[in-house]
Design a protein around this motif. Structure first.
Motif, PDB file in Angstrom:
ATOM      1  N   PRO A 591       0.834  -1.210   0.000  1.00 46.57           N
ATOM      2  CA  PRO A 591       0.000   0.000   0.000  1.00 46.57           C
ATOM      3  C   PRO A 591       0.863   1.252   0.000  1.00 46.57           C
ATOM      4  O   PRO A 591       2.010   1.240   0.450  1.00 46.57           O
ATOM      5  N   SER A 592       0.321   2.344  -0.523  1.00 43.75           N
ATOM      6  CA  SER A 592       1.060   3.602  -0.563  1.00 43.75           C
ATOM      7  C   SER A 592       0.754   4.423   0.682  1.00 43.75           C
ATOM      8  O   SER A 592      -0.253   4.207   1.364  1.00 43.75           O
ATOM      9  N   ASP A 593       1.639   5.365   0.974  1.00 41.80           N
ATOM     10  CA  ASP A 593       1.402   6.273   2.085  1.00 41.80           C
ATOM     11  C   ASP A 593       0.294   7.253   1.710  1.00 41.80           C
ATOM     12  O   ASP A 593       0.097   7.578   0.541  1.00 41.80           O
ATOM     13  N   PHE A 594      -0.424   7.705   2.739  1.00 41.71           N
ATOM     14  CA  PHE A 594      -1.508   8.664   2.514  1.00 41.71           C
ATOM     15  C   PHE A 594      -0.999  10.061   2.827  1.00 41.71           C
ATOM     16  O   PHE A 594      -0.747  10.401   3.974  1.00 41.71           O
ATOM     17  N   LEU A 595      -0.816  10.843   1.778  1.00 40.14           N
ATOM     18  CA  LEU A 595      -0.351  12.214   1.929  1.00 40.14           C
ATOM     19  C   LEU A 595      -1.390  13.138   1.309  1.00 40.14           C
ATOM     20  O   LEU A 595      -1.611  13.118   0.100  1.00 40.14           O
ATOM     21  N   MET A 596      -2.046  13.924   2.139  1.00 37.84           N
ATOM     22  CA  MET A 596      -3.028  14.866   1.617  1.00 37.84           C
ATOM     23  C   MET A 596      -3.088  16.077   2.531  1.00 37.84           C
ATOM     24  O   MET A 596      -3.268  15.949   3.736  1.00 37.84           O
ATOM     25  N   GLU A 597      -2.903  17.218   1.945  1.00 38.91           N
ATOM     26  CA  GLU A 597      -2.955  18.446   2.729  1.00 38.91           C
ATOM     27  C   GLU A 597      -4.414  18.842   2.953  1.00 38.91           C
ATOM     28  O   GLU A 597      -5.256  18.669   2.065  1.00 38.91           O
ATOM     29  N   ILE A 598      -4.685  19.360   4.144  1.00 39.84           N
ATOM     30  CA  ILE A 598      -6.034  19.813   4.458  1.00 39.84           C
ATOM     31  C   ILE A 598      -6.097  21.315   4.223  1.00 39.84           C
ATOM     32  O   ILE A 598      -5.517  22.102   4.972  1.00 39.84           O
ATOM     33  N   PRO A 599      -6.778  21.740   3.152  1.00 45.19           N
ATOM     34  CA  PRO A 599      -6.870  23.186   2.874  1.00 45.19           C
ATOM     35  C   PRO A 599      -7.842  23.838   3.851  1.00 45.19           C
ATOM     36  O   PRO A 599      -8.652  23.157   4.493  1.00 45.19           O
ATOM     37  N   PRO A 600      -7.786  25.136   4.000  1.00 42.84           N
ATOM     38  CA  PRO A 600      -8.756  25.812   4.874  1.00 42.84           C
ATOM     39  C   PRO A 600     -10.166  25.682   4.306  1.00 42.84           C
ATOM     40  O   PRO A 600     -10.354  25.620   3.097  1.00 42.84           O
ATOM     41  N   PHE A 601     -11.135  25.627   5.206  1.00 44.83           N
ATOM     42  CA  PHE A 601     -12.532  25.574   4.774  1.00 44.83           C
ATOM     43  C   PHE A 601     -12.909  26.958   4.264  1.00 44.83           C
ATOM     44  O   PHE A 601     -12.600  27.970   4.884  1.00 44.83           O
ATOM     45  N   ARG A 602     -13.579  27.026   3.110  1.00 43.67           N
ATOM     46  CA  ARG A 602     -13.868  28.312   2.508  1.00 43.67           C
ATOM     47  C   ARG A 602     -15.187  28.260   1.756  1.00 43.67           C
ATOM     48  O   ARG A 602     -15.694  27.188   1.419  1.00 43.67           O
ATOM     49  N   MET A 603     -15.694  29.432   1.476  1.00 46.36           N
ATOM     50  CA  MET A 603     -16.920  29.553   0.696  1.00 46.36           C
ATOM     51  C   MET A 603     -16.620  29.205  -0.763  1.00 46.36           C
ATOM     52  O   MET A 603     -15.750  29.820  -1.375  1.00 46.36           O
ATOM     53  N   PRO A 604     -17.321  28.218  -1.337  1.00 44.64           N
ATOM     54  CA  PRO A 604     -17.072  27.854  -2.739  1.00 44.64           C
ATOM     55  C   PRO A 604     -17.408  29.011  -3.674  1.00 44.64           C
ATOM     56  O   PRO A 604     -18.355  29.767  -3.430  1.00 44.64           O
ATOM     57  N   LYS A 605     -16.621  29.162  -4.725  1.00 44.05           N
ATOM     58  CA  LYS A 605     -16.892  30.183  -5.748  1.00 44.05           C
ATOM     59  C   LYS A 605     -17.737  29.539  -6.844  1.00 44.05           C
ATOM     60  O   LYS A 605     -17.306  28.589  -7.497  1.00 44.05           O
ATOM     61  N   LEU A 606     -18.959  30.047  -7.015  1.00 45.19           N
ATOM     62  CA  LEU A 606     -19.898  29.432  -7.947  1.00 45.19           C
ATOM     63  C   LEU A 606     -19.353  29.411  -9.373  1.00 45.19           C
ATOM     64  O   LEU A 606     -19.525  28.427 -10.094  1.00 45.19           O
ATOM     65  N   SER A 607     -18.691  30.485  -9.775  1.00 47.77           N
ATOM     66  CA  SER A 607     -18.161  30.528 -11.150  1.00 47.77           C
ATOM     67  C   SER A 607     -17.142  29.411 -11.349  1.00 47.77           C
ATOM     68  O   SER A 607     -17.133  28.737 -12.389  1.00 47.77           O
ATOM     69  N   ASN A 608     -16.311  29.194 -10.341  1.00 46.80           N
ATOM     70  CA  ASN A 608     -15.305  28.142 -10.426  1.00 46.80           C
ATOM     71  C   ASN A 608     -15.963  26.767 -10.498  1.00 46.80           C
ATOM     72  O   ASN A 608     -15.551  25.890 -11.269  1.00 46.80           O
ATOM     73  N   ILE A 609     -17.011  26.568  -9.697  1.00 45.43           N
ATOM     74  CA  ILE A 609     -17.711  25.279  -9.665  1.00 45.43           C
ATOM     75  C   ILE A 609     -18.369  24.998 -11.012  1.00 45.43           C
ATOM     76  O   ILE A 609     -18.272  23.885 -11.541  1.00 45.43           O
ATOM     77  N   PHE A 610     -19.038  25.992 -11.579  1.00 42.82           N
ATOM     78  CA  PHE A 610     -19.718  25.791 -12.860  1.00 42.82           C
ATOM     79  C   PHE A 610     -18.719  25.513 -13.978  1.00 42.82           C
ATOM     80  O   PHE A 610     -18.967  24.684 -14.855  1.00 42.82           O
ATOM     81  N   ILE A 611     -17.584  26.203 -13.952  1.00 41.60           N
ATOM     82  CA  ILE A 611     -16.562  25.966 -14.981  1.00 41.60           C
ATOM     83  C   ILE A 611     -16.029  24.539 -14.869  1.00 41.60           C
ATOM     84  O   ILE A 611     -15.912  23.818 -15.876  1.00 41.60           O
ATOM     85  N   LYS A 612     -15.699  24.117 -13.642  1.00 41.77           N
ATOM     86  CA  LYS A 612     -15.169  22.768 -13.455  1.00 41.77           C
ATOM     87  C   LYS A 612     -16.216  21.710 -13.809  1.00 41.77           C
ATOM     88  O   LYS A 612     -15.890  20.679 -14.395  1.00 41.77           O
ATOM     89  N   THR A 613     -17.481  21.979 -13.439  1.00 40.06           N
ATOM     90  CA  THR A 613     -18.544  21.026 -13.773  1.00 40.06           C
ATOM     91  C   THR A 613     -18.681  20.889 -15.284  1.00 40.06           C
ATOM     92  O   THR A 613     -18.808  19.777 -15.810  1.00 40.06           O
ATOM     93  N   PHE A 614     -18.631  22.011 -15.989  1.00 43.00           N
ATOM     94  CA  PHE A 614     -18.744  21.983 -17.450  1.00 43.00           C
ATOM     95  C   PHE A 614     -17.636  21.135 -18.064  1.00 43.00           C
ATOM     96  O   PHE A 614     -17.891  20.256 -18.894  1.00 43.00           O
ATOM     97  N   TYR A 615     -16.388  21.385 -17.662  1.00 37.07           N
ATOM     98  CA  TYR A 615     -15.277  20.654 -18.263  1.00 37.07           C
ATOM     99  C   TYR A 615     -15.279  19.181 -17.869  1.00 37.07           C
ATOM    100  O   TYR A 615     -14.910  18.320 -18.660  1.00 37.07           O
ATOM    101  N   ARG A 616     -15.712  18.895 -16.646  1.00 30.84           N
ATOM    102  CA  ARG A 616     -15.753  17.496 -16.225  1.00 30.84           C
ATOM    103  C   ARG A 616     -16.838  16.721 -16.967  1.00 30.84           C
ATOM    104  O   ARG A 616     -16.633  15.578 -17.367  1.00 30.84           O
ATOM    105  N   VAL A 617     -18.014  17.340 -17.122  1.00 36.60           N
ATOM    106  CA  VAL A 617     -19.086  16.683 -17.877  1.00 36.60           C
ATOM    107  C   VAL A 617     -18.658  16.493 -19.329  1.00 36.60           C
ATOM    108  O   VAL A 617     -18.875  15.428 -19.928  1.00 36.60           O
ATOM    109  N   HIS A 618     -18.022  17.511 -19.894  1.00 41.20           N
ATOM    110  CA  HIS A 618     -17.519  17.414 -21.273  1.00 41.20           C
ATOM    111  C   HIS A 618     -16.518  16.268 -21.386  1.00 41.20           C
ATOM    112  O   HIS A 618     -16.563  15.471 -22.322  1.00 41.20           O
TER     113      HIS A 618
END
Length: 755
Positions: A591-618
């Motif tokens: 098994p591999s080591d688990f390395l993941m940084e915990i970013p600060p909790f923040r308010m999601p940016k809707l424009s960023n979410i919609f852009i990422k959703t569009f490209y992921r669905v595409h």
């Protein structure tokens, strides 16, 4: 080497995961993007043309990496792309508020002798935390252009354009100590003249035990050279109790820490939340949400045990209200004493709650419930029904059109504006086709057959069914990702996942699998080792029901009794854990080591979410539609050759004698290979017809739905399994899942007969 001829270089985007690299890539390339697998891997690489640079410079987006001494396939691809034999400028994107993590990559780029532009992205979040970076001092130390950006708002992009042509090699040199430096010099001499990249960087990678790099150098080095490098490494290792890679990383980290201390300034205390907003949060939202959590969890529990309570029992009404009130009072008091008086920001409070040993798990259940409502009921139910039945429809029967209306929940009334007399794309396409050929013609069948037509089934399922599910799931996924919740979820489940040969990072494809297993199988490539990717792919195919299937199953079992749904969930979860544990012991690899940084909790940016959703669905449709079409073609051929009828006849005795189900349900299992939710519906209807006036047998229903969940993956998912894991591994998984699902169904039937 400091500045490279503009006409002969490419630009490689490099950076840690989740630093906004993909946003910057989109801003640099616009729509001129192509996506392909890196040769020899399943890791996708994006390439595009930046027309703002000298008429057109190719931009290559490397996978996110925490180190250029790779621990995963993603990191290996990023490192290999930097070692490729062409001139390049590096745009390194770093999280401004986590400069240390970014400079660890910068130090490795310096050792590789590559010209760099350092981009400090998310600059606004750094300032919000009361911190600042002295860019002039940092630029002076590194000797490279340093650009501040807020990519989601296009801030700093013009400065980045101007900086790329003047990228320079960072002026950094890390002293790893006399023993390691001597080893680097000796390996440097062995490598000299055999590579086109900086030998010092390669020597450090080889001392760190980079086996993939050794394999790449094998054909370039003289016989015995790799053996000599191994002797040098082993000789140095004998002087250290910790692995040499660890020693190198620690000394690199100490060097970077010193550098970060020189350029990081504390301006003020992190920006406080406005008093009115704090009061609304603590005095209104916290009591309301904690009441809802307590009420909803208790209501779900009461639903599961409803069959044990008298009909119309007042307990089903009073208990959730009481628990909701208690949880609201306790949680509000807890947060008031612990967080309100300490003047914690709302983001800090939410960040701690999502990792609280008690509060985090009820919150997870509520979040999954909300995601299920959005994806499983609205996306996979309402939207899929509308697209499939009204927009696409059937090839020979008109859909009847649809109403444009609005439902007002307060008065429980629907207002119809107009009726749209649209009979469905498939119907109009069918009419057009019949002007050329007969509906009995095999060509008409190939495209518009109701069970296996390429357009009627393949294209319709891929767009009308998968698109709404995937779209809404990626929307929910984007919110969880952008807020910082997903890394916290990964940390929460890491200990559990280690028991099944995975680590916390595997929660990402598992959560995605609740939306669509086909999509989730594509994302298993983020896992570090081949063993982990195989285990995750197997578990997705075996025990993770997609939202469409889960929606049907919960609805069907809900009509019978909540206790049967609880048993269903228990059986599926235990099989996931058991098969995962068994696979971790049987499959070779560590098994591999688990390395993941915990970013600060923040308010999601809707424009960023919609852009990422569009490209992921595409991206998903680009990957999945051809596979749906290929799968439908295979189904069409199998139907015409009678293979499905043959399989149904062969399986009928097993279904009848071992599972104790009517023979007709065999058709539902076969149909499940095309669409899992259709298989579940078909089985339910068969059992309902056989039950007659006596009603459906709940034990038969439970057995059949457990089997259809554990049963072989749908056709599209199976083709993705072949694509990702190879035909051999995919068929081995198929050969295991088929008898195993039937075995579990038979055992469950035997157990239920005892009650």
């Amino acid at each position: 080497m400091s500045v490279v001829d503009m006409n002969t270089y490419k630009v490689a985007l490099v950076g840690n995961p989740n630093v906004g690299k993909s946003v910057i890539f989109g801003l640099l390339t616009g729509k001129y993007v192509t996506v392909s697998n890196y040769p020899g891997t399943t890791v996708e690489v994006s390439r595009g043309i930046c027309k703002g640079l000298d008429g057109g410079i190719e931009i290559v987006d490397t996978p996110g990496a925490n180190s250029l001494i790779p621990l995963s396939e993603d990191e290996s691809v990023a490192r290999d792309m930097l070692l490729e034999e062409y001139k390049k400028h590096i745009v390194q994107v770093a999280d401004a508020k986590n400069l240390r993590r970014g400079l660890l990559i910068t130090s490795q780029l310096a050792e590789m002798g590559l010209p760099v532009v350092l981009v400090l992205n998310m600059w606004d979040e750094l300032l919000d935390r009361g911190m600042n970076v002295d860019v002039d001092v940092l630029q002076g130390i590194l000797g490279v252009p340093v650009v501040k950006t807020i990519a989601t708002h296009r801030v700093g992009i013009t400065a980045l354009f101007n900086a790329i042509p003047v990228a320079k090699v960072p002026n950094l040199h890390i002293d790893y100590g006399s023993l390691i430096e001597e080893g680097i010099s000796r390996i440097h001499k062995i490598l000299q003249g055999n590579t086109t990249v900086n030998e010092r960087a390669l020597a450090i990678m080889l001392l760190s035990g980079d086996e993939a790099l050794e394999e790449k150098l094998r054909h370039k080095l003289a016989d015995g050279s790799l053996a000599e490098i191994k002797r040098i490494r082993d000789g140095i290792q004998s002087h250290f109790s910790n692995p040499l890679s660890y020693v190198i990383n620690i000394r690199r980290a100490n060097f970077v820490d010193t550098l970060v201390d020189k350029v990081t300034l504390t301006l003020r205390k992190e920006k406080e939340t406005h008093p009115v907003v704090r009061d609304i949060f603590f005095y209104f939202l916290v009591p309301l949400v904690s009441f809802f959590m307590g009420y909803k969890l208790t209501a779900l529990l009461m639903y599961l045990i409803s069959s044990r309570l008298p009909s119309g029992s007042i307990l089903t009404f009073i208990t959730p209200l009481a628990v909701g009130g208690i949880s609201s009072l306790w949680f509000s008091l807890y947060l008031y004493l612990r967080e309100f008086k300490a003047k914690s920001t709302i983001a800090e409070v939410l960040g701690r709650i999502t990792m609280h040993p008690i509060a985090a798990f009820p919150l997870l259940i509520i979040i999954l419930w909300i995601v299920y409502k959005l994806v499983g009921e609205f996306g996979a139910g309402t939207c899929v029904d509308f697209f499939e039945e009204k927009v696409f429809g059937r090839s020979l029967i008109p859909s009847g059109g649809f109403d444009l209306s609005v439902y007002i929940p307060f008065i429980k009334k629907t207002y119809v504006f107009t009726h749209v007399n649209f009979q469905g794309f498939n119907y109009y396409f069918g009419l057009l086709a019949q002007k050329v050929i007969s509906k009995d013609n095999i060509i008409f069948d190939l495209f518009l057959n109701e069970q296996s037509g390429l357009v009627r089934v393949g294209l319709t399922y891929a767009i009308a069914i998968v698109f709404p599910i995937v779209g809404f799931f990626f929307l929910a996924f984007g919110i969880m990702e952008d807020s910082g919740y997903l890394p916290r979820l990964a940390v929460m489940v890491d200990k559990i996942f280690k028991r099944i040969g995975l680590n916390g990072k595997a929660v990402l494809p598992m959560v995605l699998g609740l939306g669509c297993d086909t999509m989730a199988t594509l994302t298993t490539r983020i896992l570090n080792t081949k063993k982990e990717r195989i285990i995750a792919t197997l578990l997705l195919a075996l025990a993770i029901p997609c939202s469409a299937q889960l929606g049907v199953i919960s609805s069907v079992l809900g009509r019978v009794s909540g206790i049967y749904f609880a048993v269903y969930v228990f059986v599926i979860c235990t099989q996931l854990l058991f098969v995962g544990y068994l696979s971790s012991k049987v499959l070779p690899g560590t098994p591999s080591d688990f390395l993941m940084e915990i970013p600060p909790f923040r308010m999601p940016k809707l424009s960023n979410i919609f852009i990422k959703t569009f490209y992921r669905v595409h991206w998903f449709l680009k990957e999945a539609v051809p596979l749906f079409m290929l799968g439908t073609l295979a189904l069409f051929v199998a139907t015409k050759l009678g293979a499905l009828s043959f399989a149904e006849r062969i399986s009928a005795p097993i279904v009848r004698n071992f599972l104790g189900l009517p023979e007709e349900t065999a058709q539902g299992f076969i149909l499940g290979f095309l669409r899992r939710d259709y298989g579940a519906v078909s089985i339910f209807k068969t059992l309902e017809e056989k039950g007659g006036s006596a009603g459906i047998d709940p034990k038969q229903l439970l057995v059949s739905l457990v089997v259809i969940t554990l049963f072989i993956p749908c056709l599209a998912n199976f083709f993705v399994m072949i694509k990702e894991q190879g035909a051999k591994n995919a068929f081995f998984m198929f050969a295991f899942i088929l008898p195993y699902s039937i075995l579990i169904g038979g055992i469950l039937r035997f157990i239920l007969q005892q009650f």
